[in-house]
Design a protein around this motif. Structure first.
Motif, short mmCIF file in Angstrom:
data_model
loop_
_atom_site.label_atom_id
_atom_site.label_comp_id
_atom_site.label_asym_id
_atom_site.label_seq_id
_atom_site.Cartn_x
_atom_site.Cartn_y
_atom_site.Cartn_z
N UNK A 351 0.68 -1.19 0.10
CA UNK A 351 -0.04 -0.03 0.01
C UNK A 351 0.76 1.07 0.01
N UNK A 352 2.19 1.17 0.37
CA UNK A 352 2.81 2.34 0.47
C UNK A 352 3.87 2.77 -0.35
N UNK A 353 4.30 1.72 -1.36
CA UNK A 353 5.37 1.86 -2.20
C UNK A 353 5.19 1.14 -3.66
N UNK A 354 5.79 1.47 -4.82
CA UNK A 354 5.91 0.93 -5.95
C UNK A 354 7.15 0.22 -6.01
N UNK A 355 7.36 -0.99 -5.60
CA UNK A 355 8.58 -1.50 -5.32
C UNK A 355 9.64 -1.62 -6.50
N UNK A 356 9.05 -1.68 -7.78
CA UNK A 356 9.86 -1.74 -8.87
C UNK A 356 10.35 -0.15 -9.67
N UNK A 357 9.73 0.80 -8.85
CA UNK A 357 9.93 2.17 -9.21
C UNK A 357 11.03 2.81 -8.52
N UNK A 358 11.81 3.98 -8.79
CA UNK A 358 12.75 4.35 -7.99
C UNK A 358 12.60 5.19 -6.87
N UNK A 359 13.75 5.16 -6.05
CA UNK A 359 13.59 6.02 -4.92
C UNK A 359 12.78 7.36 -5.22
N UNK A 396 19.13 8.17 -6.19
CA UNK A 396 17.76 8.18 -6.49
C UNK A 396 17.04 7.35 -7.32
N UNK A 397 17.72 6.94 -8.13
CA UNK A 397 17.41 5.78 -9.05
C UNK A 397 17.45 4.54 -8.70
N UNK A 398 17.63 4.13 -7.92
CA UNK A 398 17.78 2.75 -7.48
C UNK A 398 16.41 2.52 -7.13
N UNK A 399 15.94 0.99 -7.47
CA UNK A 399 14.62 0.69 -7.26
C UNK A 399 14.35 0.44 -5.80
#
Length: 506
Positions: A351-359, A396-399
């Motif tokens: 519910x809190x994160x899009x895990x495969x998107x970046x920081x 910032x771009x790390x998944x």
């Protein structure tokens, strides 16, 4: 089922790991770790995220071969080249996230890939009978071998994972954060199950960040820090403060920053007057700017329902919500965000994160969706924002899925800081993160309060709730049972939570 006699713990360990080392790409992850597990013993393994616990479990399970050191089984050195070798040696790992097929039966899951065969076909009668025998041996006859796993409560799904281990004749079972997915009442069921395993001679390695569980269950505790062995000691010889010092090098008192004093608090920021919906009723309380108000209660008491009602997920049907003294109608999360009410849910992964998107994308997610057209300043300040919550990432771009649990939680908090919240609701803000990350989250919450944010904090960990809250509200069966002052004892909180205590009218 007749209780089996208690198996006395033998001094000769079932498994002994000595001087285990392991590196990845030249980076040491384990540095001379010692660990021994004995029959009939619950042995806790503790340390911050990144301390090497998961890697050590994988060495024990045969997933990783150590670069150095030795593994002994019943006093004889062994080598595990693959997980099957460890399984044949009687070692099983139960991971935090279950590995079950929900549409198959209990028996099919227990013997998946190892089904008994008769005349060239799966012998379902034997598979069912063997599963029933395991359930009886474990004292869990209430579970049917034919039941679909997906229809079972989480606690019973965990039993199925344990049955899988027992079906391989496991003598050692390692449990990684076994209560992470359990409701409060299910934790006691797990306690009872672990005691039965222990009494039947199983050696249990228990990995958890929750101190109460560690002290309730374990006989000995091993601590790792930065991949190195720190200490092994009887649980009774380590105070919680000593244990924290071993893990993070800081005393327990530092986990909770100083509370606010009334003179530091601002005007009432959020107020509910006789608010209700289908799950809660008669809610009447206020939170001032700069205040952290704890919300306690047993599972199902309505504490999370309060948060979801305020945020518009399950809108209030009666009563009034006031922000800075002005009545507001909050019928959806989008409306809540426009009023700069932030909500950190208890389940950050789903519910809190899009895990495969970046920081970066996760941090800007809410701002982009709900406050479109006003993102330029946040884009410029993204690095400063992430530094303010002490996110540790390669960039910032790390998944996000590649971060530790503690850093994932900090990204969730950064996502909400990007909208400049006036009210922040946090539900289980430190669930599944280590002691060091907890301290960072606690400090961040107090800093936000000092900056004038009104915070409603829900937590199942009473020491955390008591340590952080300026006041505590307690829910019981959908209503506020009472209010307690800062520093109230656990007995007072639980008395109200169970409907047997007294407190000021909330």
């Amino acid at each position: 089922m007749k209780e089996q006699p208690v198996v006395r713990m033998k001094e000769q360990p079932v498994v002994r790991l000595t001087g285990i080392t392991k590196s990845f790409l030249g980076v040491p992850v384990l540095r001379g770790v010692d660990l021994e597990l004995r029959a009939g013993e619950v042995h806790a393994l503790m340390g911050e995220n990144g301390a090497g616990k998961s890697t050590l479990l994988k060495v024990l399970a045969g997933v990783h071969r150590p670069d150095g050191g030795a593994i002994e089984l019943d006093g004889t050195e062994v080598t595990f080249s693959a997980p099957l070798d460890a399984q044949r040696a009687g070692i099983a790992i139960i991971h935090q996230e279950f590995n079950l097929l929900p549409h198959r039966s209990v028996a099919e899951n227990v013997y998946l890939g190892r089904e008994p065969v008769r005349r060239g076909q799966v012998d379902r009668k034997k598979m069912t009978a063997d599963t029933a025998a395991l359930l009886a041996w474990l004292g869990e006859e209430g579970i049917s071998p034919d039941a679909a796993v997906g229809g079972l409560p989480v606690a019973q799904q965990q039993v199925v994972e344990i049955l899988k281990a027992l079906s391989t004749n496991a003598r050692v079972i390692a449990m990684d954060e076994p209560t992470a997915a359990l409701a409060d009442h299910e934790v006691e069921l797990l306690y009872d199950l672990i005691r039965r395993l222990r009494e039947r001679g199983i050696a249990i390695l228990y990995v958890s960040h929750r101190m109460r569980e560690v002290y309730d269950l374990s006989r000995r505790i091993t601590v790792l820090k930065d991949g190195a062995f720190v200490a092994t000691a009887p649980a009774g010889d380590l105070t919680p403060d000593q244990l924290v010092r071993h893990m993070v090098g800081r005393p327990l008192d530092d986990l909770y920053p100083d509370r606010a004093v009334p003179a530091d608090l601002g005007e009432v920021r959020l107020e509910l007057r006789q608010a209700a919906n289908g799950r809660v009723r008669g809610l009447h309380f206020a939170i001032r700017a700069g205040e952290i108000v704890g919300l306690a209660g047993l599972q199902g008491s309505g504490r999370s329902a309060v948060a979801r009602a305020i945020w518009g997920v399950e809108p209030l049907t009666r009563g009034t919500v006031l922000l800075d003294g002005h009545p507001q109608r909050i019928r959806s999360p989008r409306a809540a965000v426009r009023h700069r009410i932030a909500f950190v849910t208890e389940d950050r992964k789903s519910e809190g994160l899009a895990l495969r998107q970046s920081v970066r994308d996760n941090t800007l997610m809410v701002r982009r969706a709900a406050l479109s057209g006003r993102t330029s300043r946040v884009h410029e300040d993204i690095g400063e924002l992430l530094r303010s919550v002490t996110v540790v990432a390669r960039g910032e771009h790390q998944e996000v899925r590649l971060l530790s649990g503690g850093n994932q939680q900090k990204v969730v908090l950064a996502k909400w800081l990007a909208i400049g919240p006036r009210v922040l609701i946090v539900d289980e803000p430190t669930r599944g993160i280590d002691v060091g990350a907890k301290q960072a989250v606690h400090a961040l919450l107090r800093d936000l309060a000092r900056a004038g944010v009104a915070i409603l904090m829900i937590s199942s960990e009473l020491p955390e709730l008591i340590g952080m809250s300026d006041r505590i509200l307690v829910m019981h069966e959908g209503v506020l049972a009472g209010e307690l002052p800062a520093g109230a004892g656990e007995e007072a909180v639980m008395g109200l939570a169970t409907g047997h205590g007294t407190g000021e009218a909330a």
